[in-house]
Design an enzyme around this catalytic site. Structure first.
Site, short mmCIF file in Angstrom:
data_model
loop_
_atom_site.label_atom_id
_atom_site.label_comp_id
_atom_site.label_asym_id
_atom_site.label_seq_id
_atom_site.Cartn_x
_atom_site.Cartn_y
_atom_site.Cartn_z
N ASP A 139 8.27 1.80 -13.55
CA ASP A 139 7.50 2.98 -13.91
C ASP A 139 6.13 2.55 -14.43
O ASP A 139 5.59 1.53 -13.99
CB ASP A 139 8.28 3.81 -14.94
N HIS A 218 4.71 8.48 -18.64
CA HIS A 218 5.82 8.72 -17.72
C HIS A 218 6.93 7.67 -17.89
O HIS A 218 8.12 8.00 -17.95
CB HIS A 218 5.26 8.69 -16.29
N SER A 539 11.59 13.00 -11.26
CA SER A 539 11.40 11.80 -12.09
C SER A 539 12.26 11.84 -13.34
O SER A 539 12.68 10.80 -13.85
CB SER A 539 9.94 11.70 -12.56
#
Length: 763
Positions: A139, A218, A539
Site C-alpha cells: 500500500d 490509505h 480497498s
C-alpha cells in the site's frame, strides 16, 4: 566473503556469447526510455556467471539501467530501456516474455463485530487473535506511531521472520516493534517513469516521504483494518465513537510501500514487493490495488497475477480488492483464480443527514461533516449544472462563478464547490449508493432519486432555499449488509467459468487509523489532524479478508490458501440482517452472485466449514493449459517448465467453490454440462453429507453420488454436478444469467456453492 570473476574473463565470455550467438542491434537513441519487465528462464543461466545479476548486467542491460532483479515469485528483471532495445532483448532465447511497466491505482470500528466476531468467543479466542501470523500490506506505507500498531503484551517476533525495517526519511528501524515487524519501500519503477516523463524526476518530497512512512493515509487505514490493536475512544471528530480494532488484532504487520501519493503504484515495484514479502516470511498478503484502465490483461502479462501465483504456490494467502468501477457489469478486477477477490458491502452503521427544502420536504443523505451546524438556517439553493456544462455541474475547481455560489448551498454532481454548503448528487448509475466524506464545509451526499427531487424543486421555485441537518452516528441500520454500488461486478471478463468476485466484506464507512501527514479529506487545504478516518472502497473490504485469513491460518496452520478461501466462501451469508436476500445499493433490487460472489464474509462459520475445496499448484497449471496458454506463457507464471495434458483440460473443472455453466448462445434445445468437484473433510472424522439443490430457473441440476461418506480412511470425495438447460426456456435476469446453488449438509454444517448459468459464445 564474496568472490568475483576477473573482469576480463566476464568480458571475454560476454563478447563471445553476445556477438557469436546474438548479433547486437543498432539501437536508435532518439526513443523515450521506458521501464520494461523481462521474464527470464532462470535455468538457462550460463554457469560462468555466479549470479543472475551478473548474467543480466553482462548480457542484457547496463547495471545503471536495471531497477529490480526478481528471484522468488518471478525470475527476471526490470530495466529502463528504449522500446527497440526491449524488443531486441525479447528475441533472446532465454527471455520468455517482455511487458511494459504499468501504473495501477489504489481501490479507495464496528466492522469486526459485524463479521460475527465477539471478544473471547468463536474465532477470536480459538485463534488467539491471529498471534504470530504475519500480514504483509502492499500500500502507501504506514504511520507507525498510531495506537493501532502498539506492541504492548505481544510475544517476541516470530523466529522465522527474515524481513527488515528499512530506514528512510523520518523512518528508522526504531519505528518497528513486535507489532509492526517489518517495513520496506519500493520506488525504482516510480522514479524511472518520472525520469522518462520529464526533467522533474522522482518523488515530490514536499508531500511524500522516501521511506515506509505513509503520506497518503490509505496504507495506515488498510493495515489497521486487517490487524489494528484495540484502540479505546476512537472516532473521526465524534463520528463512529467506540473501540477501533482490526480483524486480527494480535497478528504481526509488515508494510510494503509500493504506492506513492498522487502517483499510483508501478508493476515493477509491486513485483519486487511480492519477491521481498515471500522471502521475508509473510503468511498473508493484502493488496488493495488494481488496473487503472479497466482492462484485464492475460495472467501471463499481469504482474499482480504473476506475483500472487508465486506467493500462493508457496502457501501465502493473497487477498485483493475487486475494484470500484461498479455497478457496471464485468467491472471486477484481480481475476486470477489463485487470488481472493473481495467486493464491498455496507455495515449496520450510518451517518445520516437530511437536506430540508424550503417547501418542508426532507431528503435523506449521508455526511461526516463535524464543523459548526447550520442550526436550521435556510440558505439560497443553486444548481450550477442547470445552465452550465459538465465541469460546472461537477463543481470542478475554477468552473464556478464565485458571485453565483457565495452564501448559498450548491448542488454538485461531485465535490469541489466554494459555497456555504454542498449537496452532492449521485448520478443514475450509482443509484442510492452513498458513502460518508469528512467535509470541510457543511455537505451532504444524496442518492439519485433525492437528487432529482432537489433539482426539480429548484426548477419549479423562483427562490429555492434549503438547510442541512446533521444527525451524527446511527447503529443498528437495517437492511445490512447491502452490496455497495461502487463494488466491482461480475461476470469475469477473462474467464467467465470462474465466478468473481469471490465474496464481499465490509467496505463502506470503515473507521481505521490515519496518517498525520494530511487531513481526513485528503485535500491540501484540510489542515486537520486525526488519529482515525472513515473511508469507503473495496480497498477497505480487502483487508477484512486479509485479517480473516490470518485468524483462520492461526487456527488451522495446515490449511492451504485455497482451503482458507473455500472456508470463507462456502459459509458466507447471502441474507441480510432482516433475513432477506441481500439487496444491491445501485438498484434497490435483490443482488446476485455477480455482485457478491458466494456472499458476505461470516467469520464464525468459516472457522468450522465442514468441507473445503482444495486446489493444488498442478490444478492451476491444468487450468492455464485449459485456457489455451502455451507452455512458455504458463512458465512466465509458474517459473518452472510445464507440460500440458494431451487432452485439453476444461477450465471450469478447476476445483473452485463456485460453478459457472456457460452454454453457447447458438445452441438450440436441451444441453448438458458436467462439472467435477472434490471436497476434503475438515470436520468430524465420520460424517455423511447430502446435497441440497436450488436449481437456477429454467434448468435442472443433478448430483452424483447422492451422498458423500467420510471416515478415517476416506477424507476426500469427488462428485459430479450435471446442469441441463434448454436455451428456449432460459429467461435471464438483467445481468444475462440465472443463479442457484448446491449445498452439502451433514445436519450441522452447510457447505454452499453458488451456481451461475449463462449463455455466451466463446471468443
Amino acid at each position: 566473503m564474496a568472490t568475483f570473476l576477473p573482469t576480463s574473463f566476464i568480458l571475454l565470455y560476454f563478447f563471445f556469447s553476445f556477438f557469436t550467438n546474438f548479433p547486437l542491434l543498432a539501437l536508435s537513441s532518439d526513443q523515450t526510455v521506458k521501464t520494461f519487465i523481462f521474464r527470464v528462464d532462470a535455468e538457462s543461466k550460463p554457469s560462468i556467471f555466479l549470479t543472475h545479476y551478473h548474467w543480466y548486467t553482462s548480457e542484457f542491460a547496463d547495471p545503471l539501467q536495471i531497477l529490480h532483479v526478481y528471484d522468488t515469485v518471478f525470475h527476471g528483471f526490470s530495466a529502463a530501456v528504449t522500446p527497440d532495445h526491449a524488443t531486441y532483448l525479447g528475441q533472446h532465447p532465454s527471455v520468455l516474455s517482455v511487458f511494459e511497466d504499468r501504473r495501477r491505482q489504489l481501490h479507495t470500528t464496528r466492522s469486526p463485530q459485524f463479521l460475527g466476531l465477539r471478544n473471547q468467543q468463536g474465532l477470536w479466542s480459538e485463534s488467539n487473535y491471529g498471534s504470530d501470523v504475519i500480514i504483509g500490506v502492499f500500500d502507501t506505507g504506514i504511520w507507525p506511531e498510531r495506537r493501532s500498531f502498539s506492541d504492548v503484551n505481544l510475544g517476541p517476533v516470530p523466529a522465522r521472520w527474515k524481513g527488515i525495517c528499512q530506514a528512510g526519511v523520518k523512518f528508522t528501524p526504531k519505528n518497528c516493534n513486535k507489532k509492526l515487524i517489518g517495513a520496506r519501500f519500493f520506488l525504482k519503477g516510480h522514479e524511472a517513469a518520472a525520469r522518462s516523463a520529464g526533467p522533474i524526476s522522482g518523488i515530490n518530497e514536499t508531500i511524500e516521504f522516501k521511506s515506509p512512512r505513509d503520506a497518503d493515509g490509505h496504507g495506515t487505514h488498510t493495515a489497521s483494518t486487517a490487524a489494528g490493536r484495540h484502540s479505546f475512544g476512537a472516532s473521526l471528530e465524534g463520528y463512529a465513537t467506540g473501540i477501533a480494532k482490526g480483524v486480527a488484532p494480535k497478528a504481526r504487520l509488515a508494510a510494503y510501500k509500493v504506492c506513492w501519493k498522487n502517483s499510483g503504484c508501478f508493476d515493477s515495484d509491486i513485483l519486487a514487493a511480492f519477491d521481498a514479502a515471500v522471502n521475508d516470511g509473510v503468511d498473508v498478503i493484502s493488496i488493495s490495488i488494481g488496473g487503472g484502465d479497466g482492462i484485464s490483461a492475460p495472467y501471463y502479462l499481469d504482474p499482480i497475477a504473476i506475483g500472487s501465483y508465486g506467493a500462493v504456490s508457496r502457501g501465502v494467502f493473497v487477498s485483493s480488492s475487486a475494484g470500484n468501477d461498479g455497478p457496471n457489469l464485468m467491472s471486477v478486477t484481480n481475476l486470477a483464480p489463485w487470488l481472493v477477490t473481495v467486493g464491498a458491502g455496507t455495515i449496520d452503521r450510518n451517518f445520516p443527514a437530511d437536506v430540508i427544502l424550503g417547501n418542508g420536504r426532507r431528503l435523506s443523505g449521508v455526511s461526516l461533516y463535524s464543523g459548526e451546524p447550520l442550526n436550521g438556517t435556510m440558505f439560497p439553493l443553486v444548481y450550477p449544472g442547470k445552465s452550465g456544462g459538465l465541469s460546472t455541474s461537477l463543481c470542478m475547481e475554477n468552473s464556478l462563478d464565485s458571485n453565483m455560489v457565495r452564501g448559498k448551498i450548491v448542488i454538485c454532481d461531485q465535490e469541489k464547490a466554494g459555497g456555504v454548503g454542498m449537496v452532492l448528487a449521485n448520478g443514475i448509475s450509482n443509484g442510492e449508493g452513498l458513502v460518508g466524506d469528512a467535509h470541510l464545509i457543511p455537505a451532504c451526499a444524496v442518492g439519485s432519486d433525492e437528487a432529482d427531487a432537489v433539482k426539480a424543486y429548484i426548477s419549479s421555485t423562483p427562490n429555492p432555499t434549503a438547510t442541512i441537518d446533521f444527525k451524527g452516528t446511527v447503529i443498528g441500520i437495517k437492511p445490512a449488509p447491502v452490496v455497495a454500488s461502487f463494488s466491482g461486478r461480475g461476470p469475469n471478463g477473462l474467464n467467465p467459468e470462474i465466478l468473481k468476485p469471490d465474496l464481499i466484506a465490509p467496505g463502506v464507512n470503515i473507521l481505521a487509523a490515519w496518517t498525520d501527514a494530511i487531513g481526513p479529506t485528503g485535500l491540501d487545504s484540510d489542515t486537520r489532524k486525526t488519529e482515525f478516518n472513515i473511508l469507503s472502497g473495496t480497498s477497505m473490504a480487502c483487508p477484512h479478508v486479509s485479517g480473516a485469513a490470518a485468524l483462520l491460518k492461526s487456527a488451522h496452520p495446515d490449511w492451504s490458501p485455497a482451503a482458507i478461501r473455500s472456508a470463507m466462501m462456502t459459509t458466507a451469508n447471502t441474507l441480510d440482517n432482516l433475513n432477506q436476500p441481500m439487496i444491491d445499493e445501485a438498484t434497490g433490487k435483490a443482488s446476485t452472485p455477480y455482485d457478491f460472489g458466494a456472499g458476505h464474509l461470516n467469520l464464525d462459520r468459516a472457522m468450522d466449514p465442514g468441507l473445503v475445496y482444495d486446489i493444488t499448484n498442478n490444478d492451476y497449471v491444468n487450468f492455464l493449459c485449459g485456457n489455451g496458454y502455451s507452455p512458455k506463457a504458463i512458465q512466465v507464471i509458474t517459473r518452472s517448465p510445464v507440460t500440458c495434458p494431451v487432452k485439453r483440460p476444461s477450465p471450469e473443472n478447476l476445483n473452485y467453490p463456485s460453478i459457472a455453466a456457460l452454454f453457447p448462445s447458438s445452441s438450440v434445445g436441451a444441453k448438458s454440462k458436467a462439472f467435477i468437484r472434490t471436497v476434503t473433510n475438515v470436520g468430524p472424522l465420520n460424517a455423511v453429507y447430502r446435497p441440497i439443490i436450488e436449481a437456477p430457473k429454467g434448468t435442472t441440476v443433478a448430483v452424483k453420488p447422492a451422498r458423500l461418506v467420510f471416515n478415517q480412511r476416506m477424507k476426500k470425495q469427488s462428485f459430479i454436478v450435471t446442469i441441463t438447460a434448454d436455451t428456449r426456456n432460459l429467461i435471464m435476469d438483467d445481468s444475462g444469467a440465472v443463479f442457484g446453488s448446491i449445498s452439502w449438509s451433514d445436519g450441522k454444517h452447510v457447505v454452499r456453492s453458488p451456481i451461475v448459468v449463462t449463455q455466451i459464445d466463446p471468443l
